[in-house]
Structure formats: structure tokens, C-alpha cells
Scaffold this motif. Structure first.
Motif, mmCIF file in Angstrom:
data_model
loop_
_atom_site.group_PDB
_atom_site.id
_atom_site.type_symbol
_atom_site.label_atom_id
_atom_site.label_comp_id
_atom_site.label_asym_id
_atom_site.label_seq_id
_atom_site.Cartn_x
_atom_site.Cartn_y
_atom_site.Cartn_z
ATOM 1 N N GLU A 1 -4.278 -4.408 -0.701
ATOM 2 C CA GLU A 1 -4.421 -4.631 -2.145
ATOM 3 C C GLU A 1 -5.299 -3.551 -2.771
ATOM 4 O OE1 GLU A 1 -5.848 -6.091 -5.936
ATOM 5 O OE2 GLU A 1 -7.108 -5.772 -4.166
ATOM 6 N N ARG A 2 -6.317 -3.130 -2.065
ATOM 7 C CA ARG A 2 -7.217 -2.084 -2.560
ATOM 8 C C ARG A 2 -6.453 -0.808 -2.885
ATOM 9 N NH1 ARG A 2 -12.063 -0.716 1.450
ATOM 10 N NH2 ARG A 2 -12.723 -2.777 0.722
ATOM 11 N N HIS A 3 -5.393 -0.532 -2.134
ATOM 12 C CA HIS A 3 -4.647 0.717 -2.323
ATOM 13 C C HIS A 3 -3.299 0.511 -3.008
ATOM 14 C CE1 HIS A 3 -7.556 3.191 -0.229
ATOM 15 N NE2 HIS A 3 -7.670 2.210 0.653
ATOM 16 N N GLY A 4 -3.122 -0.656 -3.624
ATOM 17 C CA GLY A 4 -1.913 -0.886 -4.408
ATOM 18 C C GLY A 4 -0.651 -1.019 -3.580
ATOM 19 N N LEU A 5 -0.780 -1.456 -2.335
ATOM 20 C CA LEU A 5 0.374 -1.550 -1.451
ATOM 21 C C LEU A 5 1.003 -2.938 -1.412
ATOM 22 C CD1 LEU A 5 -0.953 0.699 1.438
ATOM 23 C CD2 LEU A 5 1.052 1.155 0.028
ATOM 24 N N LEU A 6 0.409 -3.896 -2.106
ATOM 25 C CA LEU A 6 1.017 -5.225 -2.188
ATOM 26 C C LEU A 6 2.003 -5.240 -3.341
ATOM 27 C CD1 LEU A 6 -1.986 -7.691 -1.672
ATOM 28 C CD2 LEU A 6 -0.430 -6.755 0.036
ATOM 29 N N SER A 7 3.263 -5.506 -3.021
ATOM 30 C CA SER A 7 4.295 -5.548 -4.060
ATOM 31 C C SER A 7 5.509 -6.266 -3.494
ATOM 32 C CB SER A 7 4.696 -4.139 -4.500
ATOM 33 O OG SER A 7 5.466 -3.501 -3.491
ATOM 34 N N ASP B 1 -7.688 -16.380 0.110
ATOM 35 C CA ASP B 1 -7.530 -15.248 -0.799
ATOM 36 C C ASP B 1 -6.339 -14.379 -0.385
ATOM 37 O OD1 ASP B 1 -9.631 -15.987 -2.415
ATOM 38 O OD2 ASP B 1 -11.072 -14.600 -1.495
ATOM 39 N N ASP B 2 -6.186 -14.179 0.922
ATOM 40 C CA ASP B 2 -5.040 -13.406 1.406
ATOM 41 C C ASP B 2 -3.728 -14.050 0.976
ATOM 42 O OD1 ASP B 2 -6.775 -11.696 2.786
ATOM 43 O OD2 ASP B 2 -6.502 -12.719 4.710
ATOM 44 N N ILE B 3 -3.637 -15.363 1.137
ATOM 45 C CA ILE B 3 -2.423 -16.091 0.773
ATOM 46 C C ILE B 3 -2.134 -15.918 -0.714
ATOM 47 C CG2 ILE B 3 -1.413 -18.398 0.561
ATOM 48 C CD1 ILE B 3 -2.978 -19.119 3.149
ATOM 49 N N SER B 4 -3.152 -16.019 -1.524
ATOM 50 C CA SER B 4 -2.966 -15.856 -2.969
ATOM 51 C C SER B 4 -2.509 -14.448 -3.324
ATOM 52 C CB SER B 4 -4.274 -16.183 -3.697
ATOM 53 O OG SER B 4 -4.619 -17.539 -3.527
ATOM 54 N N LEU B 5 -3.089 -13.440 -2.653
ATOM 55 C CA LEU B 5 -2.713 -12.062 -2.934
ATOM 56 C C LEU B 5 -1.261 -11.788 -2.528
ATOM 57 C CD1 LEU B 5 -5.949 -10.176 -1.776
ATOM 58 C CD2 LEU B 5 -5.057 -10.276 -4.110
ATOM 59 N N LEU C 1 -3.652 5.326 4.376
ATOM 60 C CA LEU C 1 -3.087 4.339 3.455
ATOM 61 C C LEU C 1 -3.066 4.888 2.032
ATOM 62 C CD1 LEU C 1 -4.762 1.002 4.629
ATOM 63 C CD2 LEU C 1 -2.419 1.751 5.070
ATOM 64 N N GLU C 2 -4.104 5.574 1.664
ATOM 65 C CA GLU C 2 -4.192 6.137 0.311
ATOM 66 C C GLU C 2 -3.084 7.160 0.077
ATOM 67 O OE1 GLU C 2 -7.508 8.383 -2.545
ATOM 68 O OE2 GLU C 2 -8.049 7.673 -0.534
ATOM 69 N N ILE C 3 -2.820 8.005 1.089
ATOM 70 C CA ILE C 3 -1.768 9.012 0.969
ATOM 71 C C ILE C 3 -0.395 8.343 0.879
ATOM 72 C CG2 ILE C 3 -0.610 10.887 2.198
ATOM 73 C CD1 ILE C 3 -3.422 11.607 3.338
ATOM 74 N N VAL C 4 -0.177 7.353 1.714
ATOM 75 C CA VAL C 4 1.101 6.643 1.696
ATOM 76 C C VAL C 4 1.318 5.979 0.342
ATOM 77 C CG1 VAL C 4 2.367 4.692 2.679
ATOM 78 C CG2 VAL C 4 1.192 6.305 4.187
ATOM 79 N N ALA C 5 0.298 5.332 -0.175
ATOM 80 C CA ALA C 5 0.421 4.644 -1.457
ATOM 81 C C ALA C 5 0.817 5.608 -2.571
ATOM 82 C CB ALA C 5 -0.886 3.948 -1.801
#
Length: 460
Positions: free
Chosen positions: A273-279, A293-297, A233-237
Motif C-alpha cells: 500500500e505504501r508504494h501504490g501496488l494495491l489495486s 487493517d490488512d483485510i481492509s486494505l 518495489l518502488e521501481i516496479v510501481a
């Protein structure tokens, strides 16, 4: 140029104007009668209300809507329809049957099957599809001589059917968290995330050489947090190109959440969210079992959440929090996933019915919201042109026509057909300004039922 005369059409409130005002999306829609639509290069260039047909116009008799967009498909899952119901079990039992079907695919068989499946989508009213594709290699995991053979087969199938395709090339590295791929999963995998990124870049170049971008585009997908380790995930991000959509199966099953929390100390949404993939470019498919919390994110990041109500019911996945996600800021889209049915109208209605069953309230989603989820919302997650939720100048000319006088629809108000129509009521489908289907028959390919019957003979 092509022109259509619509007996009745769902249009943007200002679509009587020919100057393109309001192209950003309608605030209001209406059912207007006697609507002439002219197109240039597959887009609507002029709309006139209260008009009669002119010589050469294609007549669309019934109620004309924008065509639907299918935001989540696994074409080969169509093999399983009507064949997985003898006995009990759960998602995980169904998955073993799905793996058996995947093992039988070859590029030639897949192109034949996908052509039939995409033709079924077209006659039901879909003009675009996001294909979540992970059957990349030969059954033992070695690449084909043509490394993109399976992907090209899907793209050629879409072109034959005339449907817009977003080919979501999927990263699939593990059989579960801290678990190697099983033999059944070997053909889904790549050596590592960087190898997948390299193959994705090569695929994008190959697709661009052979197919028009308005009809075939490439996106990316992460199969799930079960199948993509955190390091990947980190590499993809860091390295995934920013100009393509990204999809992921998210929190479809409680077991996925539990395993993720145990391994990473957070939910699947929290891990993304930890790896900046939510957008806003992320489409989270299913999102059935979420925390507040998931819904809010997901809402706060303006993600698209792809609900597949008929599949989620068929697999006993559960009812996802669609209304809460929408209210939090997410865009709701619809997909047919494993194709228990291929019918945008049933998906719309099942989404609302799930909300009613879960809340004890009616009208959780208005008919207009359901139509947006099935058109503009779903197309927002794709690499092909975005659809509108009502006919308007500047929009792509992808249309479907509903018979308002069928046994199911008679007496329905045009703007409430989402609660009565089915794909069987779709009488005509137009894609990029061309009539592609009429009365359940594909104009190029014939009866989808015949195509499916022949294609499915090649699978056990």
C-alpha cells in the motif's frame, strides 16, 4: 462453428435469450435440461433451453459447468507430490526439498513435465492456469543462449495441452530481507528490478510472436516482500506496464510478517500500500496471516485474493480469512499451487471446510460463490479471456461435465455438486469450443498418468 447438446447445464438466468442480454455476468443461475450451445470463434453465440440434439452436435452427458481456472500454479512442484511426508518439519523444510527439484530443471525436461502437469489439469476440469514462474536461468544464474528458453518451454507445454496460460514472469532478487540469493536461488534472480523489467518486455514480445493471445498471455509477479526489496518495489510501481496483471505471495508465513515489520515498520500488505501496488489488478496469493487493517486494505482496493486450500493444508500454513476478505470487497480465487492435488472441486470444498473449522459455522460460502471462485474469480486474475460462472451468450466456450450418478455424486442437486464431486467425476472438457478431454484421457496427448510417469523419471 461448433455445437454442443447438454443433458443439463448451469446457465445464467436469462440465457434462453439469444440476443446476448446479460453478458456482463449472471445475477442468478439455474440447472436447465436439454440445452443447445452454439459457438463461433471459441465463444458461445447462442443458447437454447428445452432443445433436443441436432445432427453434428457433440453430446455432453451429465451436468455442464463452466470450466475452472487455476489462479496459482508452480508446475515443477508436481515433482514433490507424495514425496515430502516422511517425518515432521514445516514450510521451510519443505522449501529445501523444492529447491533440489528446481535445480534439476532444463528447458527440455521442464517442457515435458509441464505438458504432463497441464494435461492433468485439463482432464480435471481446468481450462486456464496462471503459472507463477521464477526458474528463469541456468543453475548458476547465467542466462540460457535463448534467454527465454524456460518461459517458451512452459508456453509450448500449454499449447500442447490446449490450456490457456498466463505466464507470470517473477521478480526474485533476494533470499530474504537484507539477504543475498543463496546458490540454490541463483537461477531465479535478475541483476536488479530494471533488468527484470527489460527482460519482461522482451518476453512479452517473444510470446506475442509465437502464440495466440487468447491462449498465452504474459503477466508479472513479485515473489514476495522477502524476495523483493523495498527499493525494487518502488521501481516496479513506477514502471511496470499497466496493462498486465500482477501477482505476489503475501503473508503466507508469520515469519514473513515479522521480518517485514522489523525491517519496514509495517506488514507486507502495508508495504504494498505504501508504494501504490494495491489495486484491482493485484492478486495476493495465500494471504493467510493478515491483520484487520490488512483485510481492509486488500478489500478496499478490490484486489483478488488467491487461496490455495489444499496446499495451505499440506504445508501447515494455516487457514486464511477468506470470508472476511470477501466481505471487505476482495474477489476470492482458487489455485492449486504446489499440486498436492489438482482438482478444482476439492479446492472449492476445502475452502469452505477451512472456514467451517475456523468459525464453527456452516455455509460460509454458498455453492454458487465457490463456483465463482473456481471460475470467474480465478480467471479475473489472468491475461487470457475471463471465464463466466455460468453458461451465457458471449462467454468463452470452456466447459466441464460432471457425472451426476457416480458413487460420490449420486443424489446431489446439480447446483450443490461443489460439495460432492471431485475431478474423477469430470467426464468431458471443452476449451475454446473444442472437446479436449473425455473420461480422464486427453484427446491429443492420451493418459496424463502415463505422461507424468515418463516425465518424472527424469527427476531424482
Amino acid at each position: 462453428m461448433s455445437a454442443f447438446w447438454c443433458e443439463t447445464a448451469i446457465i445464467a438466468g436469462d440465457s434462453g435469450r439469444s440476443d446476448g442480454v446479460g453478458n456482463g455476468g449472471p445475477a442468478l443461475t439455474e440447472a436447465a435440461t436439454g440445452v443447445r450451445v452454439e459457438t463461433v470463434d471459441g465463444r458461445i453465440s447462442f443458447i437454447e433451453r428445452g432443445a433436443g440434439p441436432q445432427p453434428g452436435d457433440t453430446r455432453l452427458t451429465g451436468v455442464v459447468f463452466p470450466a475452472a481456472a487455476n489462479a496459482h500454479s508452480h508446475a515443477f512442484h508436481r515433482i514433490l507430490r507424495g514425496r515430502t511426508h516422511d517425518g515432521r518439519g514445516d514450510f521451510w523444510v519443505w522449501r529445501e526439498q523444492m529447491y533440489r527439484s528446481a535445480s534439476e530443471l532444463t528447458p527440455e525436461k521442464y517442457q515435458k513435465l509441464a505438458t504432463a502437469v497441464f494435461a492433468e489439469m485439463v482432464v480435471a476440469g481446468f481450462s486456464s492456469v496462471a503459472e507463477f514462474h521464477y526458474v528463469h536461468h541456468q543453475p548458476d544464474g547465467t542466462p540460457y543462449t535463448e534467454p527465454h528458453a524456460m518461459e517458451l518451454a512452459l508456453a509450448r507445454a500449454a499449447m500442447a495441452a490446449g490450456i490457456r496460460l498466463t505466464l507470470l514472469d517473477t521478480l526474485y532478487l533476494a533470499g530474504g530481507i537484507d539477504t543475498a540469493l543463496s546458490p540454490e536461488q541463483a537461477r531465479f534472480g535478475d541483476p536488479d528490478a530494471q533488468a527484470w523489467l527489460d527482460r519482461l518486455a522482451s518476453l512479452r514480445a517473444a510470446i506475442a510472436l509465437e502464440f495466440p493471445p487468447e491462449m498465452v498471455g504474459v503477466g508479472a509477479a513479485l515473489h514476495s516482500v522477502r524476495a523483493v526489496p523495498e527499493q525494487a518495489l518502488e521501481i516496479v510501481a513506477k514502471h511496470l506496464p499497466r496493462d498486465i496483471p500482477l501477482h505476489i505471495h503475501l503473508s503466507e508465513q508469520p515469519a514473513e510478517n515479522q521480518a517485514c515489520i522489523q525491517a519496514y515498520g509495517t506488514t507486507p500488505t502495508g508495504l504494498l500500500e505504501r508504494h501504490g501496488l494495491l489495486s484491482s489488478r493485484l492478486s495476493a496469493v495465500h494471504s493467510t496471516h493478515l491483520t484487520q487493517d490488512d483485510i481492509s486494505l486488500l478489500g478496499g482496493a478490490s484486489t483478488t485474493v488467491v487461496m490455495c486450500p489444499s496446499t495451505e493444508a499440506d504445508l501447515a500454513d494455516g487457514i486464511g480469512p477468506a470470508r472476511e476478505l470477501c466481505d471487505a470487497g476482495a474477489t476470492i480465487a482458487l489455485g492449486t499451487d504446489q499440486h498436492a492435488v489438482i482438482d478444482p472441486w476439492i479446492e472449492m470444498r476445502t475452502l469452505e471446510h477451512g472456514e467451517r473449522l475456523g468459525s464453527g459455522q456452516r455455509g460460509r460460502f454458498s455453492p454458487g460463490e465457490l463456483l465463482r471462485a473456481a471460475s470467474e474469480g480465478a480467471a479475473r486474475s489472468m491475461a487470457t479471456p475471463i471465464a463466466a460462472s455460468a453458461l451465457q451468450v458471449g462467454a468463452i466456450c470452456d466447459l466441464m461435465v460432471i457425472d451426476p450418478d457416480s458413487t460420490r455424486t449420486a443424489g446431489s442437486q446439480p447446483l450443490q455438486l461443489a460439495f460432492s464431486a471431485t475431478g474423477s467425476d469430470v467426464t468431458q472438457v471443452v476449451i475454446a469450443g473444442e472437446l479436449i478431454a473425455a473420461h480422464g484421457v486427453h484427446t491429443r496427448l492420451g493418459s496424463p498418468g502415463n505422461l507424468l510417469t515418463e516425465a518424472l523419471k527424469e527427476f531424482s
